[in-house]
Design a protein around this motif. Structure first.
Motif, PDB file in Angstrom:
ATOM      1  N   GLU A  44     -15.668  -6.293   3.132  1.00  0.00           N
ATOM      2  CA  GLU A  44     -15.357  -4.907   3.442  1.00  0.00           C
ATOM      3  C   GLU A  44     -13.879  -4.789   3.759  1.00  0.00           C
ATOM      4  O   GLU A  44     -13.242  -5.732   4.193  1.00  0.00           O
ATOM      5  N   THR A  45     -13.370  -3.618   3.600  1.00  0.00           N
ATOM      6  CA  THR A  45     -11.963  -3.395   3.891  1.00  0.00           C
ATOM      7  C   THR A  45     -11.676  -3.453   5.386  1.00  0.00           C
ATOM      8  O   THR A  45     -12.517  -3.097   6.195  1.00  0.00           O
ATOM      9  N   SER A  63     -13.377  -0.943  -3.257  1.00  0.00           N
ATOM     10  CA  SER A  63     -13.719   0.256  -4.030  1.00  0.00           C
ATOM     11  C   SER A  63     -13.170   0.169  -5.454  1.00  0.00           C
ATOM     12  O   SER A  63     -13.884   0.430  -6.427  1.00  0.00           O
ATOM     13  N   TYR A  86       0.794  -1.221   0.000  1.00  0.00           N
ATOM     14  CA  TYR A  86       0.000   0.000   0.000  1.00  0.00           C
ATOM     15  C   TYR A  86       0.830   1.277   0.000  1.00  0.00           C
ATOM     16  O   TYR A  86       0.444   2.273  -0.542  1.00  0.00           O
ATOM     17  N   THR A 111      -9.184   1.355  -1.498  1.00  0.00           N
ATOM     18  CA  THR A 111      -9.444   0.008  -1.028  1.00  0.00           C
ATOM     19  C   THR A 111      -9.653  -0.924  -2.204  1.00  0.00           C
ATOM     20  O   THR A 111     -10.062  -0.493  -3.289  1.00  0.00           O
ATOM     21  N   LYS A 158      -5.451  -5.386  -6.506  1.00  0.00           N
ATOM     22  CA  LYS A 158      -6.576  -4.678  -7.124  1.00  0.00           C
ATOM     23  C   LYS A 158      -6.745  -5.088  -8.579  1.00  0.00           C
ATOM     24  O   LYS A 158      -7.845  -5.404  -9.025  1.00  0.00           O
ATOM     25  N   LEU A 172      -8.977  -1.815   6.437  1.00  0.00           N
ATOM     26  CA  LEU A 172      -8.047  -0.704   6.608  1.00  0.00           C
ATOM     27  C   LEU A 172      -8.625   0.374   7.506  1.00  0.00           C
ATOM     28  O   LEU A 172      -9.835   0.544   7.605  1.00  0.00           O
ATOM     29  N   ARG A 232      -7.257   3.902   4.080  1.00  0.00           N
ATOM     30  CA  ARG A 232      -8.205   3.981   2.964  1.00  0.00           C
ATOM     31  C   ARG A 232      -8.003   5.267   2.175  1.00  0.00           C
ATOM     32  O   ARG A 232      -8.040   5.274   0.950  1.00  0.00           O
TER      33      ARG A 232
END
Length: 145
Positions: free
Chosen positions: A111-112, A127, A44, A124, A91, A114, A119
């Motif tokens: 769901e994330t 997303s 990330y 994410t 991703k 993070l 985020r």
């Protein structure tokens, strides 16, 4: 619309089994591809120097996670299950590459996990997948709000 070939993206957290269980309850006869992506893109927040030992350990960790997910799917009675380990940017692999290669008609992500800061800085996976996938995407709630 009936879904026949579902991709479930897992990360090895407790959420992974919950996603598998929910998909099994949702479409018990569908084929499911359970996927974990080993992030070789640098993660990330920057570039990670990869050497053979690091990649090997990441692969071993991913194999443990995916085997555990497979065993769980079988234990709840989902016989039509394949598991996959891919390397790359999660991703991109989840949203585009894997579904294209395996003809998935639904992508399921949780769901994330993070924090708000993470985020905001990185975006994410749910997303990104929602905005770029060419197939249907289902983001499953994994905790009560």
């Amino acid at each position: 619309m009936a879904y026949n070939n579902i991709l479930i993206a897992v990360d090895g957290s407790e959420v992974s089994n919950l996603l598998i269980k929910k998909v099994h309850e949702f479409v018990p006869e569908a084929h499911i591809d359970i996927l974990i992506v080993v992030d070789t893109s640098g993660g990330y927040f920057g570039t990670i120097v990869m050497n053979a030992d690091i990649v090997y350990q990441m692969e071993q960790d991913a194999e443990k996670v995916i085997n555990k997910a497979y065993d769980y799917a079988k234990s709840i009675g989902h016989a039509n299950t394949d598991v996959h380990v891919r390397f790359g940017a999660p991703k991109q692999v989840i949203a585009r590459d894997f579904p294209r290669d395996h003809k998935n008609d639904l992508i399921v992500v949780g769901e994330t996990g993070l924090s708000r800061l993470q985020r905001a800085m990185a975006g994410t996976i749910p997303s990104f997948v929602t905005h770029t996938a060419t197939t249907d995407v289902l983001i499953m709630r994994t905790a009560k709000k």
